[in-house]
Design a protein around this motif. Structure first.
Motif, PDB file in Angstrom:
ATOM      1  N   TYR A 199       0.839  -1.193   0.000  1.00 22.18           N
ATOM      2  CA  TYR A 199       0.000   0.000   0.000  1.00 22.18           C
ATOM      3  C   TYR A 199       0.875   1.245   0.000  1.00 22.18           C
ATOM      4  O   TYR A 199       1.800   1.367   0.804  1.00 22.18           O
ATOM      5  CB  TYR A 199      -0.942   0.008   1.210  1.00 22.18           C
ATOM      6  CG  TYR A 199      -1.984  -1.065   1.121  1.00 22.18           C
ATOM      7  CD1 TYR A 199      -3.121  -0.880   0.345  1.00 22.18           C
ATOM      8  CD2 TYR A 199      -1.817  -2.278   1.778  1.00 22.18           C
ATOM      9  CE1 TYR A 199      -4.078  -1.874   0.237  1.00 22.18           C
ATOM     10  CE2 TYR A 199      -2.766  -3.281   1.675  1.00 22.18           C
ATOM     11  CZ  TYR A 199      -3.894  -3.070   0.905  1.00 22.18           C
ATOM     12  OH  TYR A 199      -4.834  -4.065   0.791  1.00 22.18           O
ATOM     13  N   LEU A 200       0.567   2.159  -0.916  1.00 24.18           N
ATOM     14  CA  LEU A 200       1.360   3.367  -1.101  1.00 24.18           C
ATOM     15  C   LEU A 200       0.473   4.593  -0.913  1.00 24.18           C
ATOM     16  O   LEU A 200      -0.649   4.642  -1.416  1.00 24.18           O
ATOM     17  CB  LEU A 200       1.970   3.369  -2.504  1.00 24.18           C
ATOM     18  CG  LEU A 200       2.825   2.133  -2.795  1.00 24.18           C
ATOM     19  CD1 LEU A 200       3.086   2.005  -4.283  1.00 24.18           C
ATOM     20  CD2 LEU A 200       4.115   2.206  -2.017  1.00 24.18           C
ATOM     21  N   PHE A 201       0.985   5.575  -0.199  1.00 24.55           N
ATOM     22  CA  PHE A 201       0.223   6.788   0.083  1.00 24.55           C
ATOM     23  C   PHE A 201       0.367   7.784  -1.054  1.00 24.55           C
ATOM     24  O   PHE A 201       1.457   7.991  -1.579  1.00 24.55           O
ATOM     25  CB  PHE A 201       0.687   7.421   1.387  1.00 24.55           C
ATOM     26  CG  PHE A 201       0.564   6.500   2.570  1.00 24.55           C
ATOM     27  CD1 PHE A 201      -0.651   5.948   2.906  1.00 24.55           C
ATOM     28  CD2 PHE A 201       1.661   6.188   3.334  1.00 24.55           C
ATOM     29  CE1 PHE A 201      -0.775   5.093   3.988  1.00 24.55           C
ATOM     30  CE2 PHE A 201       1.559   5.343   4.415  1.00 24.55           C
ATOM     31  CZ  PHE A 201       0.336   4.789   4.749  1.00 24.55           C
ATOM     32  N   THR A 202      -0.746   8.377  -1.433  1.00 28.91           N
ATOM     33  CA  THR A 202      -0.758   9.416  -2.461  1.00 28.91           C
ATOM     34  C   THR A 202      -1.704  10.522  -1.989  1.00 28.91           C
ATOM     35  O   THR A 202      -2.519  10.291  -1.084  1.00 28.91           O
ATOM     36  CB  THR A 202      -1.261   8.890  -3.825  1.00 28.91           C
ATOM     37  OG1 THR A 202      -2.676   8.701  -3.765  1.00 28.91           O
ATOM     38  CG2 THR A 202      -0.560   7.606  -4.242  1.00 28.91           C
ATOM     39  N   PRO A 203      -1.638  11.685  -2.613  1.00 28.22           N
ATOM     40  CA  PRO A 203      -2.588  12.746  -2.250  1.00 28.22           C
ATOM     41  C   PRO A 203      -4.033  12.355  -2.536  1.00 28.22           C
ATOM     42  O   PRO A 203      -4.958  12.955  -2.002  1.00 28.22           O
ATOM     43  CB  PRO A 203      -2.174  13.919  -3.138  1.00 28.22           C
ATOM     44  CG  PRO A 203      -0.768  13.644  -3.512  1.00 28.22           C
ATOM     45  CD  PRO A 203      -0.640  12.152  -3.563  1.00 28.22           C
ATOM     46  N   TRP A 204      -4.244  11.335  -3.367  1.00 29.46           N
ATOM     47  CA  TRP A 204      -5.595  10.925  -3.766  1.00 29.46           C
ATOM     48  C   TRP A 204      -6.112   9.763  -2.940  1.00 29.46           C
ATOM     49  O   TRP A 204      -7.223   9.314  -3.126  1.00 29.46           O
ATOM     50  CB  TRP A 204      -5.606  10.537  -5.239  1.00 29.46           C
ATOM     51  CG  TRP A 204      -5.005  11.606  -6.075  1.00 29.46           C
ATOM     52  CD1 TRP A 204      -5.602  12.768  -6.486  1.00 29.46           C
ATOM     53  CD2 TRP A 204      -3.677  11.654  -6.567  1.00 29.46           C
ATOM     54  NE1 TRP A 204      -4.720  13.529  -7.201  1.00 29.46           N
ATOM     55  CE2 TRP A 204      -3.519  12.859  -7.264  1.00 29.46           C
ATOM     56  CE3 TRP A 204      -2.580  10.790  -6.478  1.00 29.46           C
ATOM     57  CZ2 TRP A 204      -2.327  13.227  -7.880  1.00 29.46           C
ATOM     58  CZ3 TRP A 204      -1.391  11.158  -7.083  1.00 29.46           C
ATOM     59  CH2 TRP A 204      -1.288  12.363  -7.775  1.00 29.46           C
ATOM     60  N   GLY A 205      -5.299   9.243  -2.048  1.00 30.82           N
ATOM     61  CA  GLY A 205      -5.693   8.104  -1.231  1.00 30.82           C
ATOM     62  C   GLY A 205      -4.622   7.030  -1.265  1.00 30.82           C
ATOM     63  O   GLY A 205      -3.562   7.202  -1.859  1.00 30.82           O
ATOM     64  N   THR A 206      -4.925   5.917  -0.643  1.00 29.33           N
ATOM     65  CA  THR A 206      -3.971   4.817  -0.572  1.00 29.33           C
ATOM     66  C   THR A 206      -4.091   3.943  -1.812  1.00 29.33           C
ATOM     67  O   THR A 206      -5.181   3.515  -2.172  1.00 29.33           O
ATOM     68  CB  THR A 206      -4.208   3.982   0.698  1.00 29.33           C
ATOM     69  OG1 THR A 206      -4.164   4.844   1.824  1.00 29.33           O
ATOM     70  CG2 THR A 206      -3.159   2.910   0.853  1.00 29.33           C
ATOM     71  N   MET A 207      -2.960   3.683  -2.450  1.00 31.70           N
ATOM     72  CA  MET A 207      -2.896   2.877  -3.668  1.00 31.70           C
ATOM     73  C   MET A 207      -2.393   1.480  -3.310  1.00 31.70           C
ATOM     74  O   MET A 207      -1.390   1.339  -2.613  1.00 31.70           O
ATOM     75  CB  MET A 207      -1.923   3.532  -4.648  1.00 31.70           C
ATOM     76  CG  MET A 207      -1.593   2.700  -5.850  1.00 31.70           C
ATOM     77  SD  MET A 207      -0.228   3.400  -6.820  1.00 31.70           S
ATOM     78  CE  MET A 207      -1.056   4.783  -7.556  1.00 31.70           C
TER      79      MET A 207
END
Length: 109
Positions: free
Chosen positions: A15-23
């Motif tokens: 799981y990777l954090f992005t400004p749009w949510g967790t990917m």
């Protein structure tokens, strides 16, 4: 919350954090995706590796996947805190907060 194992634990599970949510890099939709995790991110992982390659590494259980994912997640959190501090100092935190939640509502591009 920011002084914990969250960024590394999430990285190890894909799981990777992005400004749009967790990917979740495990998803099949990233199998041929040439884009970085976050095109606006300046971390080593985003500057050098595609979502497709990171997915391949993760599914192959290559140790490099956990390392690269962790670099990105830690960079995300450091940037987030830096931006929060800047907004508080400039008196624009409410605007920052509104934009933060709006981006998350839009979802991952």
């Amino acid at each position: 919350m920011f002084d914990c194992v969250l960024p590394t634990r999430f990285a190890r599970t894909g799981y990777l954090f992005t400004p749009w949510g967790t990917m979740s890099i495990k998803h099949a939709r990233y199998a041929r995706d040439p884009n970085p995790i976050d095109p606006n991110c300046s971390c080593y992982t985003c500057r050098n590796f595609s979502r497709a390659y990171l997915r391949h590494l993760f599914l192959s259980r290559e140790l490099l996947a956990y390392h690269l994912n962790t670099i990105h997640n830690l960079h995300y959190y450091l940037s987030l805190i830096r931006n929060i501090r800047r907004a508080l100092k400039e008196g624009t935190f409410q605007e920052f907060r509104r934009e933060f939640y709006q981006m998350r509502q839009n979802g991952i591009p």
